[in-house]
Design a protein around this motif. Sequence first.
Motif, short mmCIF file in Angstrom:
data_model
loop_
_atom_site.label_atom_id
_atom_site.label_comp_id
_atom_site.label_asym_id
_atom_site.label_seq_id
_atom_site.Cartn_x
_atom_site.Cartn_y
_atom_site.Cartn_z
N THR B 168 0.85 -1.20 0.00
CA THR B 168 0.00 0.00 0.00
C THR B 168 0.88 1.25 0.00
OG1 THR B 168 -1.11 -1.27 1.72
CG2 THR B 168 -2.12 0.83 1.13
N TRP B 169 0.43 2.27 -0.66
CA TRP B 169 1.12 3.58 -0.74
C TRP B 169 2.40 3.53 -1.56
CZ3 TRP B 169 -2.66 6.44 0.34
CH2 TRP B 169 -3.47 6.24 1.46
N VAL B 170 2.70 2.40 -2.16
CA VAL B 170 3.88 2.33 -3.03
C VAL B 170 3.38 2.32 -4.47
CG1 VAL B 170 5.95 1.04 -3.65
CG2 VAL B 170 5.22 1.17 -1.27
N THR B 171 3.88 3.25 -5.28
CA THR B 171 3.31 3.50 -6.60
C THR B 171 4.38 3.41 -7.70
OG1 THR B 171 3.85 5.85 -6.53
CG2 THR B 171 1.78 5.19 -5.49
N ILE B 200 4.60 -4.41 -12.76
CA ILE B 200 4.19 -3.53 -13.87
C ILE B 200 2.81 -3.96 -14.37
CG2 ILE B 200 4.77 -2.70 -16.19
CD1 ILE B 200 6.73 -1.81 -13.96
N LYS B 201 2.60 -5.27 -14.44
CA LYS B 201 1.27 -5.78 -14.81
C LYS B 201 0.21 -5.22 -13.89
CE LYS B 201 1.65 -10.19 -17.00
NZ LYS B 201 2.49 -11.23 -16.40
N GLY B 202 0.53 -5.17 -12.61
CA GLY B 202 -0.44 -4.70 -11.62
C GLY B 202 -0.62 -3.19 -11.60
N LEU B 203 0.26 -2.50 -12.27
CA LEU B 203 0.24 -1.04 -12.23
C LEU B 203 -0.86 -0.48 -13.13
CD1 LEU B 203 2.37 0.48 -10.55
CD2 LEU B 203 3.68 0.83 -12.65
N SER B 204 -1.48 0.61 -12.69
CA SER B 204 -2.45 1.32 -13.53
C SER B 204 -1.72 1.98 -14.70
CB SER B 204 -3.12 2.42 -12.71
OG SER B 204 -2.11 3.33 -12.31
N MET B 205 -2.48 2.45 -15.70
CA MET B 205 -1.85 3.22 -16.79
C MET B 205 -1.21 4.48 -16.22
SD MET B 205 -1.86 1.56 -19.50
CE MET B 205 -1.14 2.82 -20.57
N ARG B 208 2.13 3.68 -14.98
CA ARG B 208 3.06 3.41 -16.09
C ARG B 208 3.51 4.70 -16.76
NH1 ARG B 208 -0.05 -1.71 -18.96
NH2 ARG B 208 -0.22 -2.98 -17.07
N PHE B 209 2.58 5.65 -16.91
CA PHE B 209 2.96 6.96 -17.47
C PHE B 209 4.03 7.60 -16.58
CE2 PHE B 209 -1.31 7.04 -19.68
CZ PHE B 209 -0.81 7.09 -20.95
N THR B 210 3.83 7.51 -15.28
CA THR B 210 4.79 8.10 -14.33
C THR B 210 6.18 7.50 -14.53
OG1 THR B 210 3.02 8.37 -12.73
CG2 THR B 210 5.27 8.50 -11.88
N MET B 211 6.23 6.19 -14.72
CA MET B 211 7.53 5.51 -14.87
C MET B 211 8.21 5.89 -16.17
SD MET B 211 7.02 1.77 -13.22
CE MET B 211 8.79 1.48 -13.23
N ALA B 212 7.44 5.81 -17.26
CA ALA B 212 8.01 6.15 -18.57
C ALA B 212 8.46 7.61 -18.56
CB ALA B 212 6.99 5.91 -19.67
N LYS B 230 -4.69 -3.64 -20.10
CA LYS B 230 -4.89 -2.30 -19.51
C LYS B 230 -4.65 -1.20 -20.54
CE LYS B 230 -4.11 -3.21 -14.67
NZ LYS B 230 -3.15 -3.25 -13.58
N THR B 231 -3.62 -1.40 -21.37
CA THR B 231 -3.35 -0.41 -22.42
C THR B 231 -4.55 -0.33 -23.35
OG1 THR B 231 -1.21 -1.56 -22.43
CG2 THR B 231 -1.44 0.36 -23.86
N LYS B 232 -5.03 -1.49 -23.75
CA LYS B 232 -6.16 -1.52 -24.71
C LYS B 232 -7.39 -0.88 -24.10
CE LYS B 232 -4.47 -5.53 -27.19
NZ LYS B 232 -4.48 -6.99 -27.22
N ALA B 233 -7.63 -1.16 -22.82
CA ALA B 233 -8.81 -0.58 -22.16
C ALA B 233 -8.67 0.94 -22.09
CB ALA B 233 -8.95 -1.17 -20.75
#
Lengths: 169, 418
Positions: B168-171, B200-205, B208-212, B230-233
């Motif tokens: 929790t609280w780790v993003t 990464i699979k568990g991460l929201s889009m 992922r934007f934050t990481m990239a 998730k990307t497709k959705a």
Amino acid sequence: MIRGKVHKFGKNIDTDAIIASKYANFSDPLELGKHCMENIDPDFGKRVEKGDIIVATTNFGCGSSREIAPMTIKGAGISAVVAKSFARIFFRNAINTGLPLLECAEAVEMSEQGDVLEIDLSMGTIRNVTKNLVFSAVPYPEFITELIEAGGLVEYVMKKMEEDNKKSK
Amino acid sequence: MTLVEKILSAHTGKKEVKAGEFLNVKVDMVMASDLTAHIAADQFEKMGAKKPFDSQKVIFVMDHFFPNKDVAAAEQIKRLREFSKKYGILFVEAVDGGIEHVYLPEKGLVLPGDVVVGADSHTCTYGALGAFATGMGSTDIAVAMVTGEIWMKVPQTIKFNYSGKLPTWVTGKDLILYTIGRITVDGALYMAMEFTGEAIKGLSMEGRFTMANMSVEAGAKTGIVAVDEKTKAYIEGRSTRPYNVYTTDSEADYAAIVDYDVSRLEPQVALPHSPDNVCGISEVSNIRVDQVVIGSCTNGRLEDFEYAARVLRNKKVHPDVRCIVIPGSQEVYLAALRAGFIEVFISAGAIVGPPTCGPCVGGHIGILAAGERCASTTNRNFIGRMGSPRSEIYLVNPAVAAASAITGRLTNPEEVVK
Ligand code: SF4
């Protein structure tokens, strides 16, 4: 031939250090040059003499894509930057704005603040006049040399467009 | 071939490309901002161009000094508006606007498999969509605007594999800060970072934007995440343009493969004055802050505000702190408003600004005085980035930022949310 005194910097000199974003609206290189390195070395702009050379360690120019970063360095009177490595966007911007960059770890190691360097761009050699040492910079890839010889990317593209136009006529 | 090599090869008409090769690559979208477009416009005119290669594929987004922070910004933006009209370039200002890297994905202007270049270093953000996106200077961008092509060197790829489920609280912010802390700010110089693994699979889009987004803080040319459900959705409803999904071949050549077990990671902090000066939140004690910024192209999306709202709900911002919340776009703003987050922020004593880069780049809305400290969800804590060269920036995730706003010092959200 480029000849000037060394101003030595460490690693990861970022674009906010080179030119703070509050000057991002400026476009006169001389005006920009007055504020070069202001965030990390407020008197830098005053100390630099025309032709001087920046020597830095790794990842010089990291951070933002602002093209005014190499313009600022040129505007301050700096004639070339020698570093162990450059950040990639800065590298492109320097090529495009005509600021010579030389990658040479040994020259960086062996040069101190105030040493005099002589740089021969066509040969890629850096001579430390103070210490009487000569170094060779990592040569540019062929493609980059072509760009530089054309006078920069814009000139290169204009030439190509002209040739294409002639062909299609 | 790697994912990156496949995308690039598809944009050159070559069957196979290899890291290290210099290529002329076709681009699907070219972007510049109010901070960089004016030089691109000058160069465009210098080249004698009559129009962009494709007017639907060139976009100027006003965001850094927007809404016009002074006369110089106003003049610049006015000129860009007129330039865009004259040459038929997409121009984004107040109406339904936002920060470029929040705006382009949410409007479906970048899709998987695309090649995108932008005159902004954080263009790499779109890699979260499985696109190849990278930042350049204004002159390069002008050439791409005119010709629809740009030269580049095919980068090597480092694969980062994150195993374990995030606490929790780790993003995503903590994953990327942790990574940059490990590999340093030139650890991926000239390379692509490919993010994979269970976490990464568990991460929201959003994550992922934050990481990239912050891959450039490790020197990388881009950060990329392969397309999944998730990307497709995410794309669903944003664009009807067909797109291409590429994956890395099993025998692809990576420059390195790095494994991190992140199941016990805690929220991370990048201390002044470098994004790689990273430690866990438990390792800092009693660092008082004068300002908190929640927003930017790194953490200015809906989920970021959800995190912040969970922490700030029914709490009060410390009386000595300016807590500034800035939605990344009008769309995010409206969604946060509807979800009740904006009310949470204002009731807590935070101030909510219009979508802009604002304080992230030391432009406006929250400039720091000498000696002031800021806990910020942005991506750079360079000297003087947010104002005085004698101020300090601590990079954190939105929940940590919110918790720090409450206590007035860098704080683990666990401490304030029971
Ligand atoms: S929010 Fe900050 S990092 Fe992002 S584009 Fe704006 S100034 Fe750059």
